[in-house]
Design an enzyme around this catalytic site. Structure first.
Site, PDB file in Angstrom:
ATOM      1  N   GLY A  11       0.625  -1.037   0.211  1.00 19.85           N
ATOM      2  CA  GLY A  11      -0.349   0.016   0.365  1.00 19.85           C
ATOM      3  C   GLY A  11       1.051   1.225   0.036  1.00 19.85           C
ATOM      4  N   VAL A  24      18.251   8.694  -2.316  1.00 20.36           N
ATOM      5  CA  VAL A  24      18.949   8.723  -2.937  1.00 20.36           C
ATOM      6  C   VAL A  24      19.857   9.425  -2.520  1.00 20.36           C
ATOM      7  CG1 VAL A  24      18.612   9.713  -5.613  1.00 20.36           C
ATOM      8  CG2 VAL A  24      17.198   7.714  -4.701  1.00 20.36           C
ATOM      9  N   ARG A  72       1.195  -5.226  -5.737  1.00 23.93           N
ATOM     10  CA  ARG A  72       1.654  -5.911  -5.606  1.00 23.93           C
ATOM     11  C   ARG A  72       1.953  -7.626  -6.534  1.00 23.93           C
ATOM     12  NH1 ARG A  72      -2.423  -3.390  -1.961  1.00 23.93           N
ATOM     13  NH2 ARG A  72      -1.464  -3.221  -0.267  1.00 23.93           N
ATOM     14  N   GLY A 102       5.331  -2.702   3.550  1.00 24.00           N
ATOM     15  CA  GLY A 102       4.482  -2.826   5.084  1.00 24.00           C
ATOM     16  C   GLY A 102       4.841  -4.852   5.422  1.00 24.00           C
ATOM     17  N   ASP A 103       3.982  -4.835   6.019  1.00 25.59           N
ATOM     18  CA  ASP A 103       4.953  -6.395   6.571  1.00 25.59           C
ATOM     19  C   ASP A 103       4.651  -7.076   5.937  1.00 25.59           C
ATOM     20  OD1 ASP A 103       1.597  -6.434   6.672  1.00 25.59           O
ATOM     21  OD2 ASP A 103       2.228  -7.674   8.613  1.00 25.59           O
ATOM     22  N   THR A 125       3.675   2.443   6.143  1.00 21.13           N
ATOM     23  CA  THR A 125       1.900   2.720   6.027  1.00 21.13           C
ATOM     24  C   THR A 125       1.145   3.099   6.714  1.00 21.13           C
ATOM     25  OG1 THR A 125       0.387   0.650   6.344  1.00 21.13           O
ATOM     26  CG2 THR A 125       2.499   0.510   7.534  1.00 21.13           C
ATOM     27  N   ASP A 127      -0.852   2.600   8.337  1.00 18.79           N
ATOM     28  CA  ASP A 127      -1.724   1.890   8.748  1.00 18.79           C
ATOM     29  C   ASP A 127      -1.442   1.977  10.454  1.00 18.79           C
ATOM     30  OD1 ASP A 127      -3.807   1.154   7.322  1.00 18.79           O
ATOM     31  OD2 ASP A 127      -2.843  -0.742   7.158  1.00 18.79           O
ATOM     32  N   ASP A 129       0.062  -0.076  11.931  1.00 19.48           N
ATOM     33  CA  ASP A 129       0.743  -1.599  12.663  1.00 19.48           C
ATOM     34  C   ASP A 129       1.583  -2.895  12.501  1.00 19.48           C
ATOM     35  OD1 ASP A 129       0.812  -1.638   9.179  1.00 19.48           O
ATOM     36  OD2 ASP A 129      -0.675  -3.018   9.085  1.00 19.48           O
ATOM     37  N   ARG A 171      -6.425  -1.576   8.598  1.00 21.38           N
ATOM     38  CA  ARG A 171      -6.467  -2.804   8.766  1.00 21.38           C
ATOM     39  C   ARG A 171      -6.500  -3.815   9.723  1.00 21.38           C
ATOM     40  NH1 ARG A 171      -1.377  -5.160   4.943  1.00 21.38           N
ATOM     41  NH2 ARG A 171      -0.610  -4.255   5.486  1.00 21.38           N
TER      42      ARG A 171
HETATM   43  P1  ADP Z   1       2.536  -4.116   2.240  1.00 20.45           P
HETATM   44  O1  ADP Z   1       3.271  -4.404   2.298  1.00 20.45           O
HETATM   45  O2  ADP Z   1       1.317  -3.301   2.602  1.00 20.45           O
HETATM   46  O3  ADP Z   1       1.816  -4.683   3.913  1.00 20.45           O
HETATM   47  P2  ADP Z   1       1.408  -6.765   0.901  1.00 20.45           P
HETATM   48  O4  ADP Z   1       1.582  -7.747   2.393  1.00 20.45           O
HETATM   49  O5  ADP Z   1       0.658  -6.617  -0.132  1.00 20.45           O
HETATM   50  O6  ADP Z   1       1.889  -5.234   1.285  1.00 20.45           O
HETATM   51  O7  ADP Z   1       2.695  -7.218  -0.106  1.00 20.45           O
HETATM   52  C1  ADP Z   1       3.424  -6.552  -0.963  1.00 20.45           C
HETATM   53  C2  ADP Z   1       3.821  -7.417  -1.256  1.00 20.45           C
HETATM   54  O8  ADP Z   1       5.513  -7.427  -0.670  1.00 20.45           O
HETATM   55  C3  ADP Z   1       3.187  -8.412  -1.980  1.00 20.45           C
HETATM   56  O9  ADP Z   1       2.381  -8.314  -3.151  1.00 20.45           O
HETATM   57  C4  ADP Z   1       4.941  -9.703  -2.442  1.00 20.45           C
HETATM   58  O10 ADP Z   1       5.515  -8.690  -3.800  1.00 20.45           O
HETATM   59  C5  ADP Z   1       5.139  -9.424  -1.191  1.00 20.45           C
HETATM   60  N1  ADP Z   1       5.575  -9.879   0.122  1.00 20.45           N
HETATM   61  C6  ADP Z   1       4.479 -10.388   0.270  1.00 20.45           C
HETATM   62  N2  ADP Z   1       4.212 -11.269   1.689  1.00 20.45           N
HETATM   63  C7  ADP Z   1       5.712 -12.074   0.939  1.00 20.45           C
HETATM   64  C8  ADP Z   1       6.371 -13.079   1.035  1.00 20.45           C
HETATM   65  N3  ADP Z   1       5.645 -14.063   2.047  1.00 20.45           N
HETATM   66  N4  ADP Z   1       7.081 -14.011   0.680  1.00 20.45           N
HETATM   67  C9  ADP Z   1       8.188 -12.511  -0.275  1.00 20.45           C
HETATM   68  N5  ADP Z   1       7.458 -11.680  -0.528  1.00 20.45           N
HETATM   69  C10 ADP Z   1       6.426 -11.525  -0.061  1.00 20.45           C
END
Ligand code: ADP
Length: 319
Positions: A11, A24, A72, A102-103, A125, A127, A129, A171
């Site tokens: 996000g 950078v 994503r 994020g996570d 993020t 959130d 979180d 979330r």
């Molecule tokens: P956020 O970083 O905001 O929590 P997502 O959970 O959608 O968002 O994760 C973003 C991207 O990080 C995913 O689309 C994927 O490319 C990568 N990602 C997430 N979980 C994993 C994982 N377990 N292993 C490898 N890549 C991951």
């Protein structure tokens, strides 16, 4: 280390651009080359990578969103996808990576570190979180957007003597709702970390009515459920009409606040320092206004700590 990469993933959040700029410029200041990887891990796999100069990150510190775009990418969750990413990094001679996200994005970063590719995470993020950091980049800006919206809703709520239910993002985390509720004097704050029954909420609404209260704001974190469901439950329980506002994606946009820009700048610069020191698999965090670092693996096994004191204070002040 002579070349590093930076990407934004998951996000988007206001302040990501300030973090990119910091990575950078801190890199160039220290004599290394910095490459922007576009569209998160998708761009890593496809090789959508470009060297960034000082001027490429000019005039972006004040802009919301991310100039590197975000995405994503399911393919990166596979071993094969990650190998393709590593090959691209090798092709460009990139030896270290900063991941802003994020996570989920950090999980991807951990996998890269495990494959021998040093990666540092910056929490970006709205959130808030992420465990181990008091604030994530974007949270403060989203909070201010919410407050601005609630101030406006309060004007109409008072004029019409209405009860409003406002749903905010976050979330599974109630921080946006709780901080906004405290900052804006919401009468009720519903967060996933604390259960409050519809009966209790209705009782509070009735007490307010008896005291001649002209308006009532109920803030609902999306992790609790939908504001429309809360409205239906209140209607069913007490035959009270409410108005619902779902703030939605306006919370993600806008020019970052000074707080987010400064936080992003501090975190971005520290991430570069860490990579140059040979560190890997770390997340940059802010705790008690100091920039600190944690092992990402450690962060991913924990849950963001809910601030019970603030929640209690918000309740105390909204009697
Ligand atoms: P956020 O970083 O905001 O929590 P997502 O959970 O959608 O968002 O994760 C973003 C991207 O990080 C995913 O689309 C994927 O490319 C990568 N990602 C997430 N979980 C994993 C994982 N377990 N292993 C490898 N890549 C991951």
């Amino acid at each position: 280390m002579k070349k590093i990469g930076v990407l934004t993933s998951g996000g988007d959040a206001p302040g990501m651009n300030a973090a990119i700029r910091a990575v950078v410029r801190a890199g160039i200041y220290r004599g290394i080359e910095v490459y922007g990887i576009y569209h998160g891990y998708r761009g890593l796999i496809t090789g959508n990578i470009k060297k960034l100069n000082v001027s490429d990150v000019g005039d972006i510190v004040q802009r919301g969103g991310t100039i590197l775009y975000t995405a994503r990418c399911e393919e990166f969750k596979t071993e094969e996808g990650r190998q393709k990413g590593i090959e691209q990094l090798k092709k460009f001679g990139i030896e270290g990576l900063v991941v802003i996200g994020g996570d989920g994005s950090f999980r991807g970063g951990v996998k890269l570190t495990e494959l021998g590719f040093p990666t540092i995470g910056i929490p970006g993020t709205i959130d808030n979180d992420i465990p181990g950091t008091d604030f994530t980049i974007g949270f403060d800006t989203a909070l201010n957007t919410i407050i601005d919206a609630i101030d406006k809703i309060r004007d109409t709520a008072t004029s019409h003597e209405r009860r409003f239910i406002v749903e905010v993002m976050g979330r599974g985390c109630g921080d946006l709702a709780m901080w906004a509720g405290l900052a804006d004097g919401a009468e009720t704050i519903m967060v996933p970390e604390k259960k409050e029954s519809i009966d209790t909420i209705v009782e509070r609404l009735n007490r307010g009515l008896q005291r001649g209260k002209k308006h009532n704001i109920i803030l609902v974190a999306e992790g609790v459920g939908s504001a429309n469901d809360v409205a239906d439950a209140i209607k069913a329980r007490a035959n009270m009409d409410t108005r619902v506002t779902v703030l939605g994606h306006v919370q993600r946009g806008g020019s970052p606040t000074a707080f987010d820009r400064v936080l992003a700048s501090r975190m971005g610069s520290r991430a570069v320092e860490l990579l140059l020191k040979g560190e890997k698999g770390k997340m940059i965090a802010v705790q008690n206004n100091k920039i600190v670092t944690h092992d990402i693996l450690n962060v991913l096994t924990k849950k963001h700590e809910f601030n019970n004191d603030l929640y209690k204070l918000a309740k105390e002040l909204s009697i």
